[in-house]
Motif scaffolding. Sequence first.
Motif, PDB file in Angstrom:
ATOM      1  N   LEU A   1      51.931 -34.184 -85.687  1.00 21.11           N
ATOM      2  CA  LEU A   1      50.746 -33.382 -85.965  1.00 21.11           C
ATOM      3  C   LEU A   1      50.020 -33.937 -87.176  1.00 21.11           C
ATOM      4  CD1 LEU A   1      49.029 -30.785 -85.493  1.00 21.11           C
ATOM      5  CD2 LEU A   1      50.589 -29.634 -87.073  1.00 21.11           C
ATOM      6  N   VAL A   2      48.709 -34.078 -87.055  1.00 20.44           N
ATOM      7  CA  VAL A   2      47.872 -34.533 -88.158  1.00 20.44           C
ATOM      8  C   VAL A   2      47.175 -33.349 -88.815  1.00 20.44           C
ATOM      9  CG1 VAL A   2      45.921 -35.968 -88.851  1.00 20.44           C
ATOM     10  CG2 VAL A   2      47.523 -36.784 -87.100  1.00 20.44           C
ATOM     11  N   ALA A   3      46.480 -32.552 -88.024  1.00 17.72           N
ATOM     12  CA  ALA A   3      45.729 -31.419 -88.549  1.00 17.72           C
ATOM     13  C   ALA A   3      45.404 -30.465 -87.417  1.00 17.72           C
ATOM     14  CB  ALA A   3      44.436 -31.876 -89.235  1.00 17.72           C
ATOM     15  N   VAL A   4      45.291 -29.184 -87.748  1.00 18.97           N
ATOM     16  CA  VAL A   4      44.903 -28.165 -86.779  1.00 18.97           C
ATOM     17  C   VAL A   4      43.843 -27.267 -87.381  1.00 18.97           C
ATOM     18  CG1 VAL A   4      47.085 -28.144 -85.512  1.00 18.97           C
ATOM     19  CG2 VAL A   4      46.800 -26.651 -87.496  1.00 18.97           C
ATOM     20  N   VAL A   5      42.984 -26.745 -86.518  1.00 22.33           N
ATOM     21  CA  VAL A   5      41.994 -25.763 -86.919  1.00 22.33           C
ATOM     22  C   VAL A   5      42.006 -24.642 -85.875  1.00 22.33           C
ATOM     23  CG1 VAL A   5      40.127 -27.159 -85.886  1.00 22.33           C
ATOM     24  CG2 VAL A   5      39.582 -25.310 -87.494  1.00 22.33           C
ATOM     25  N   PRO A   6      42.730 -23.551 -86.162  1.00 19.77           N
ATOM     26  CA  PRO A   6      42.736 -22.417 -85.235  1.00 19.77           C
ATOM     27  C   PRO A   6      41.379 -21.735 -85.181  1.00 19.77           C
ATOM     28  CG  PRO A   6      44.575 -22.326 -86.789  1.00 19.77           C
ATOM     29  CD  PRO A   6      43.611 -23.347 -87.311  1.00 19.77           C
ATOM     30  N   SER A   7      41.265 -20.773 -84.280  1.00 17.24           N
ATOM     31  CA  SER A   7      40.000 -20.068 -84.130  1.00 17.24           C
ATOM     32  C   SER A   7      39.623 -19.282 -85.379  1.00 17.24           C
ATOM     33  CB  SER A   7      40.052 -19.130 -82.921  1.00 17.24           C
ATOM     34  OG  SER A   7      41.108 -18.196 -83.043  1.00 17.24           O
ATOM     35  N   ASP A   8      40.616 -18.904 -86.190  1.00 18.55           N
ATOM     36  CA  ASP A   8      40.314 -18.178 -87.415  1.00 18.55           C
ATOM     37  C   ASP A   8      39.855 -19.092 -88.548  1.00 18.55           C
ATOM     38  OD1 ASP A   8      43.818 -17.559 -88.366  1.00 18.55           O
ATOM     39  OD2 ASP A   8      42.643 -19.393 -88.285  1.00 18.55           O
ATOM     40  N   GLY A   9      39.863 -20.393 -88.317  1.00 22.79           N
ATOM     41  CA  GLY A   9      39.366 -21.342 -89.292  1.00 22.79           C
ATOM     42  C   GLY A   9      40.342 -21.760 -90.367  1.00 22.79           C
ATOM     43  N   ASN A  10      41.572 -21.282 -90.319  1.00 23.40           N
ATOM     44  CA  ASN A  10      42.566 -21.632 -91.334  1.00 23.40           C
ATOM     45  C   ASN A  10      43.182 -22.984 -91.010  1.00 23.40           C
ATOM     46  OD1 ASN A  10      42.232 -19.233 -92.820  1.00 23.40           O
ATOM     47  ND2 ASN A  10      43.642 -18.137 -91.464  1.00 23.40           N
ATOM     48  N   THR A  11      42.624 -24.019 -91.594  1.00 26.01           N
ATOM     49  CA  THR A  11      43.072 -25.378 -91.303  1.00 26.01           C
ATOM     50  C   THR A  11      44.411 -25.671 -91.943  1.00 26.01           C
ATOM     51  OG1 THR A  11      41.840 -26.232 -93.206  1.00 26.01           O
ATOM     52  CG2 THR A  11      40.708 -26.189 -91.089  1.00 26.01           C
ATOM     53  N   ASN A  12      45.132 -26.620 -91.342  1.00 24.06           N
ATOM     54  CA  ASN A  12      46.409 -27.051 -91.863  1.00 24.06           C
ATOM     55  C   ASN A  12      46.555 -28.544 -91.618  1.00 24.06           C
ATOM     56  OD1 ASN A  12      48.852 -26.742 -93.155  1.00 24.06           O
ATOM     57  ND2 ASN A  12      49.943 -25.996 -91.341  1.00 24.06           N
ATOM     58  N   TYR A  13      47.239 -29.228 -92.540  1.00 20.81           N
ATOM     59  CA  TYR A  13      47.338 -30.673 -92.497  1.00 20.81           C
ATOM     60  C   TYR A  13      48.766 -31.134 -92.716  1.00 20.81           C
ATOM     61  CZ  TYR A  13      42.284 -30.432 -93.265  1.00 20.81           C
ATOM     62  OH  TYR A  13      40.939 -30.155 -93.164  1.00 20.81           O
ATOM     63  N   ALA A  14      49.093 -32.272 -92.110  1.00 23.28           N
ATOM     64  CA  ALA A  14      50.337 -32.938 -92.438  1.00 23.28           C
ATOM     65  C   ALA A  14      50.295 -33.397 -93.891  1.00 23.28           C
ATOM     66  CB  ALA A  14      50.560 -34.137 -91.522  1.00 23.28           C
ATOM     67  N   ASP A  15      51.450 -33.380 -94.547  1.00 20.65           N
ATOM     68  CA  ASP A  15      51.494 -33.763 -95.955  1.00 20.65           C
ATOM     69  C   ASP A  15      50.947 -35.173 -96.184  1.00 20.65           C
ATOM     70  OD1 ASP A  15      54.641 -32.053 -96.674  1.00 20.65           O
ATOM     71  OD2 ASP A  15      52.578 -31.332 -96.684  1.00 20.65           O
ATOM     72  N   SER A  16      51.151 -36.052 -95.231  1.00 21.94           N
ATOM     73  CA  SER A  16      50.755 -37.440 -95.391  1.00 21.94           C
ATOM     74  C   SER A  16      49.246 -37.646 -95.425  1.00 21.94           C
ATOM     75  CB  SER A  16      51.362 -38.299 -94.278  1.00 21.94           C
ATOM     76  OG  SER A  16      50.931 -37.854 -93.008  1.00 21.94           O
ATOM     77  N   VAL A  17      48.470 -36.660 -94.964  1.00 21.90           N
ATOM     78  CA  VAL A  17      47.019 -36.821 -94.906  1.00 21.90           C
ATOM     79  C   VAL A  17      46.276 -35.823 -95.775  1.00 21.90           C
ATOM     80  CG1 VAL A  17      47.237 -37.696 -92.552  1.00 21.90           C
ATOM     81  CG2 VAL A  17      46.599 -35.298 -92.927  1.00 21.90           C
ATOM     82  N   LYS A  18      46.982 -34.915 -96.420  1.00 25.34           N
ATOM     83  CA  LYS A  18      46.327 -33.932 -97.270  1.00 25.34           C
ATOM     84  C   LYS A  18      45.529 -34.607 -98.371  1.00 25.34           C
ATOM     85  CE  LYS A  18      49.467 -30.015 -96.632  1.00 25.34           C
ATOM     86  NZ  LYS A  18      50.481 -29.140 -97.264  1.00 25.34           N
ATOM     87  N   GLY A  19      44.324 -34.123 -98.573  1.00 24.55           N
ATOM     88  CA  GLY A  19      43.445 -34.689 -99.579  1.00 24.55           C
ATOM     89  C   GLY A  19      42.633 -35.866 -99.102  1.00 24.55           C
ATOM     90  N   ARG A  20      42.960 -36.417 -97.936  1.00 24.71           N
ATOM     91  CA  ARG A  20      42.238 -37.567 -97.394  1.00 24.71           C
ATOM     92  C   ARG A  20      41.508 -37.253 -96.092  1.00 24.71           C
ATOM     93  NH1 ARG A  20      44.939 -41.813 -95.689  1.00 24.71           N
ATOM     94  NH2 ARG A  20      46.860 -40.659 -95.204  1.00 24.71           N
ATOM     95  N   PHE A  21      42.089 -36.396 -95.254  1.00 25.61           N
ATOM     96  CA  PHE A  21      41.504 -36.057 -93.961  1.00 25.61           C
ATOM     97  C   PHE A  21      40.944 -34.645 -94.000  1.00 25.61           C
ATOM     98  CE2 PHE A  21      44.289 -38.969 -91.066  1.00 25.61           C
ATOM     99  CZ  PHE A  21      43.967 -40.057 -91.854  1.00 25.61           C
ATOM    100  N   THR A  22      39.887 -34.416 -93.230  1.00 25.28           N
ATOM    101  CA  THR A  22      39.294 -33.098 -93.099  1.00 25.28           C
ATOM    102  C   THR A  22      39.023 -32.809 -91.632  1.00 25.28           C
ATOM    103  OG1 THR A  22      38.221 -33.248 -95.274  1.00 25.28           O
ATOM    104  CG2 THR A  22      37.430 -31.553 -93.763  1.00 25.28           C
ATOM    105  N   ILE A  23      39.580 -31.713 -91.126  1.00 28.03           N
ATOM    106  CA  ILE A  23      39.339 -31.304 -89.754  1.00 28.03           C
ATOM    107  C   ILE A  23      38.274 -30.216 -89.743  1.00 28.03           C
ATOM    108  CG2 ILE A  23      41.168 -29.550 -89.742  1.00 28.03           C
ATOM    109  CD1 ILE A  23      41.729 -30.311 -86.830  1.00 28.03           C
ATOM    110  N   SER A  24      37.412 -30.247 -88.746  1.00 28.26           N
ATOM    111  CA  SER A  24      36.361 -29.250 -88.620  1.00 28.26           C
ATOM    112  C   SER A  24      35.989 -29.093 -87.154  1.00 28.26           C
ATOM    113  CB  SER A  24      35.126 -29.629 -89.450  1.00 28.26           C
ATOM    114  OG  SER A  24      34.571 -30.855 -89.004  1.00 28.26           O
ATOM    115  N   ARG A  25      35.240 -28.051 -86.851  1.00 30.99           N
ATOM    116  CA  ARG A  25      34.799 -27.824 -85.477  1.00 30.99           C
ATOM    117  C   ARG A  25      33.410 -27.223 -85.479  1.00 30.99           C
ATOM    118  NH1 ARG A  25      39.061 -23.530 -83.059  1.00 30.99           N
ATOM    119  NH2 ARG A  25      37.553 -23.458 -81.325  1.00 30.99           N
ATOM    120  N   ASP A  26      32.632 -27.593 -84.480  1.00 28.06           N
ATOM    121  CA  ASP A  26      31.303 -27.061 -84.256  1.00 28.06           C
ATOM    122  C   ASP A  26      31.359 -26.315 -82.933  1.00 28.06           C
ATOM    123  OD1 ASP A  26      28.644 -26.519 -83.658  1.00 28.06           O
ATOM    124  OD2 ASP A  26      27.920 -28.403 -84.490  1.00 28.06           O
ATOM    125  N   ASN A  27      31.490 -25.007 -82.997  1.00 32.90           N
ATOM    126  CA  ASN A  27      31.671 -24.214 -81.784  1.00 32.90           C
ATOM    127  C   ASN A  27      30.444 -24.259 -80.874  1.00 32.90           C
ATOM    128  OD1 ASN A  27      34.286 -23.414 -82.493  1.00 32.90           O
ATOM    129  ND2 ASN A  27      33.534 -21.643 -83.640  1.00 32.90           N
TER     130      ASN A  27
END
Length: 121
Positions: A47-73
């Motif tokens: 797992l790299v990153a997830v963005v649930p419908s509630d918008g609470n994103t989560n990231y793997a430790d290895s990519v925190k601070g470098r990757f950003t997940i987002s969605r345009d509904n």
Amino acid sequence: QVQLVESGGGLVQAGGSLRLSCAASGSFFRINGMGWYRQAPGKQRELVAVVPSDGNTNYADSVKGRFTISRDNAKNTMYLQMNSLKPEDTAVYYCTANINTSVFTRTRDYWGQGTQVTVSS
């Protein structure tokens, strides 16, 4: 019928950036959670990153601070902005989404075809 189409992969130098996109198309009622996974040769999918419908994103430790997940509904599209890329980020990146195809159906998980990201040292 639902399809996830990924784009944005490629070859970059260490320290560079890429933005991956995942567009959902077809007939569906609702997209719930979305996320990115990756798999390097000889390693299991992670797992790299997830963005649930509630918008609470989560990231793997290895990519925190470098990757950003987002969605345009409005566009049914998810993005992964990858900055400060490292050679260890080299992998095939997969998009996944949990989707209701109609108001009467249970959710199902769908996957994209994967896009190659290669980071040179």
